[in-house]
Scaffold this active site. Structure first.
Site, mmCIF file in Angstrom:
data_model
loop_
_atom_site.group_PDB
_atom_site.id
_atom_site.type_symbol
_atom_site.label_atom_id
_atom_site.label_comp_id
_atom_site.label_asym_id
_atom_site.label_seq_id
_atom_site.Cartn_x
_atom_site.Cartn_y
_atom_site.Cartn_z
ATOM 1 N N THR A 273 24.573 -14.968 8.141
ATOM 2 C CA THR A 273 25.670 -15.436 8.977
ATOM 3 C C THR A 273 26.698 -16.104 8.074
ATOM 4 O O THR A 273 26.350 -16.824 7.136
ATOM 5 C CB THR A 273 25.178 -16.417 10.059
ATOM 6 N N PHE A 275 29.764 -18.693 7.844
ATOM 7 C CA PHE A 275 30.304 -19.867 8.530
ATOM 8 C C PHE A 275 31.634 -20.248 7.882
ATOM 9 O O PHE A 275 31.801 -20.074 6.674
ATOM 10 C CB PHE A 275 29.351 -21.062 8.374
#
Ligand code: PEP
Ligand code: MN
Length: 668
Positions: A273, A275
């Site tokens: 992921t 960010f």
């Protein structure tokens, strides 16, 4: 003191020295920066890095350390040094006062872990505060309750997090950094219980989406969306219900006192992921730091408007790393475009491009310019690893295709004069590079494939081969370990940072094999298996197509044409010997095909001397001869104990033979 204690004390003393040396090395960051400044040298000097790594490997070898180990350790050390130098240049994170960092969720949530990673050098000056929603995180930053906010924007399995994108377009915050976190989901329960007891699994919808395969194997279990992964873990603890579990990080499990029932539940092993770190004010990044710039723009609703905007970026040699479109609220079928590109707004080339882009768009907002998380790793120079000077492959003429009537188009040099270069996890196949792919004929066991991978990496091989589905002449011969083999091959590739290649036999297996393999091989026996060619043509994975043993070059190129015609342009061809009246070798290696193919097609060409030779004694001479006629690489079979091999043992190079081959190819 007993003997063990004594040895342990010695080990502790050595570890202490390693740590001290690492600290000294890190503290050199500011000195080296100043010296680079005075000399006008850029922050990174890859030529020096290649040389340093090569020398360290050679020196390590004389001390009994293997190349892979030395490379891995020094990749970390060099990366740390670069990061230290960049941090010195980044004012915001060097400030010594306390920082408040807002994130969505509670402690143990992935956003919290990403924040800890981002601020790892100053954790004692950071106060994390969890908020229930992304919007509240942005509000906290806008209103000064927090100096920074952490927002997830995209996951490599589940895709973009649209809500965050929508927030960013109107928020009064600026992106000042990014962080990428590998997401490894665990199944967490109040106690060690059998999986069969679990009836409900709580987690954030994104996490559930990333574990679809695992969840689909549990028909008696309900997946229940929850606000956040860590809150799901907390609820499992509070309820203390042994039919309840949560999907979340191992950290969340530890924090809330839960047992980890299973690890790595994610559908894709490479589950990351990304960010963004936002702040109220922009923080200009030093021009020497490789940066990304993010912007959101709208273009006039007219023909070619997006193309015109993107061409401006191209004209300024700007490399896009992301393009995302989102509907504009209240304006049906009109879109905002989110763009990330490599570049620093302080660079005149970038500011000039942005200036022009403003006049080609109806709105444009720079969301931020921030240090890029991606720091490429330099490969050691193979020549210094094997000890010797580089040898160049035979020069290849890239004259036009001879004017004969051909039935293929896309693979032809006429349709694309420049060489196709295939990039596989940092390895380039095609153009001027020469790569060696090596590994066993078949994956036989975890130990065997790990040993091969280690040796390939040690000798400067770039890609690991290993058959899992074997096309054998006799149905009674070993057919490969199948899916179990794929897991082992992928593990070995990960362990030694080598992309992996494996053969796919059936159209039905293509999708699954592509989940594990970086390159799909179509074997000689399947060169004209048109349904297989069509299937690999539909996916986005490089394909190595072997020449059929009874095929002409025209048939070979037409087979490749099928794959390109279906949309997959990442095809490399492999000459592996053809059947002739000669039986002294397994097949007759048609070296004449290499310069001809290089002229006829832009696709990369490899040679497999192993299946041509059939016996190990002819592999090195054929490989060296092949190298001289100018292919882009070789694919070679090796085995730690060829006598024990379950397939093609007679042609497998022993480990020292392979090291010798690499010296012959790259050495003086
Ligand atoms: C192989 O690479 O193991 C293989 C079976 O090769 P080919 O298709 O060239 O026989
Ligand atoms: Mn083989």
């Amino acid at each position: 003191m007993d003997e063990l204690e004594e040895i342990r004390n010695d080990i502790d003393a050595v570890d202490g020295k390693i740590l001290e040396a690492l600290a000294v090395r890190r503290n050199m960051a500011s000195r080296v920066l100043e010296a680079k400044d005075r000399k006008g040298v850029p922050l990174r000097d890859t030529l020096r890095e290649e040389e340093v790594l090569g020398n360290l490997i050679a020196r390590g070898r004389s001390l009994g350390l293997d190349a892979h180990f030395v490379t891995r350790v020094f990749h970390e050390i060099i990366d740390d040094a670069i990061r230290s130098q960049q941090l010195h240049l980044t004012a915001a994170r060097n400030e010594s006062e306390l920082k408040r960092v807002a994130f969505q969720g509670i402690e143990g949530a992935y956003s919290h872990l990403a924040g800890q990673k981002f601020f790892d050098r100053s954790l004692d000056q950071v106060l994390f505060a969890g908020y229930p929603t992304f919007e509240q995180v942005v509000d906290a930053v806008e209103q000064g309750m927090a100096e920074f906010g952490i927002l997830p924007v995209e996951n490599t399995t589940a895709g973009s997090i649209n809500e965050v994108y929508d927030l960013l377009s109107c928020a009064q915050v600026s992106i000042v950094g990014e962080e990428v976190l590998r997401i490894e989901h665990c199944l967490l329960a109040a106690n060690e219980v059998p999986l069969a007891n679990i009836r409900r699994i709580l987690s954030h919808p994104q996490a559930l989406a990333q574990c679809m395969k695992f969840l689909s194997q549990l028909p008696n279990c309900e997946a229940v969306p929850h606000i956040d992964t860590a809150m799901a873990a907390q609820k499992v603890k509070e309820d203390n219900d042994l039919t309840l579990a949560a999907i979340g990080s191992e950290d969340a499990g530890r924090r809330y006192g839960l047992a980890v029932l299973y690890r790595n539940l994610e559908d894709q092993q490479n589950n990351y992921t990304r960010f963004l770190v936002v702040a109220r004010k922009t923080s200009p990044a030093d021009i020497r730091i490789p940066c990304k710039t993010s912007l959101v723009m709208a273009v006039p609703h007219e023909e070619g408007a997006l193309l015109k905007a993107l061409s401006l970026l191209h004209e300024h040699k700007i490399n896009l790393s992301k393009l995302e479109s989102r509907p504009i609220p209240g304006m049906p079928f009109q879109y905002l475009f989110y763009i990330d590109f490599e570049g620093n707004t302080a660079d005149p080339r970038i500011s000039e491009a942005l200036r022009k882009l403003r006049s080609a768009t109806t709105s444009l907002k720079v969301l931020g310019c921030y240090p890029s998380q991606h720091r490429s790793r330099t490969s050691p120079r193979i020549q210094s690893m094997v000890g010797g000077a580089p040898q160049t492959a035979a020069p290849s003429e890239s004259a036009a295709e001879p004017s004969i009537t051909v039935s293929y188009k896309l693979v032809s040099r006429t349709s694309k004069p420049e060489d196709t270069i295939i990039h596989v996890n940092g390895v380039k196949i095609g153009g001027d590079d020469f790569v060696v792919i090596a590994g066993p004929c078949a994956v036989e066991s975890r130990e065997q494939i790990l040993r091969c991978a280690r040796h390939v990496s040690e000798c400067g091989g770039k890609i690991l081969r290993g058959g899992c589905f074997k096309p054998r002449t006799s149905p009674y011969s070993f057919q490969g370990l199948g899916f179990e083999g794929l897991e082992l091959l992928a593990e070995a590739g990960r362990e030694y940072d080598l992309p992996v290649i494996t053969e796919v036999l059936s159209p039905a297996d293509v999708e699954v094999v592509a989940r594990y393999a970086d390159i799909l091989q179509i074997g000689a026996r399947n060169m004209q298996n048109f349904s297989l060619l069509n299937e690999v043509g539909r996916i986005n994975r490089p394909v190595l197509l072997k020449r059929g043993m009874m095929s002409t070059l025209d048939e070979f190129l037409n087979a490749a044409e099928y794959i390109l015609d279906r949309g997959n342009h990442q095809v490399m061809l492999c000459e592996r010997g053809i059947r002739t009246f000669e039986t002294a070798t397994r097949n007759t290696l048609d070296l004449g095909s290499i310069p001809i193919l290089r002229r006829l097609t832009h696709l990369p060409i490899l040679v497999d001397p192993s299946h041509a030779a059939g016996r190990r004694e002819w592999v090195i001479p054929l490989a060296v001869a092949a190298h001289a006629v100018g292919p882009h690489g070789l694919i070679v079979e090796i085995h730690p104990e060829p006598e024990e091999a379950l397939s093609d043992g007679t042609q497998a190079l022993r480990f020292p033979d392979f090291a010798e081959l690499m010296r012959r190819l790259y050495g003086a």
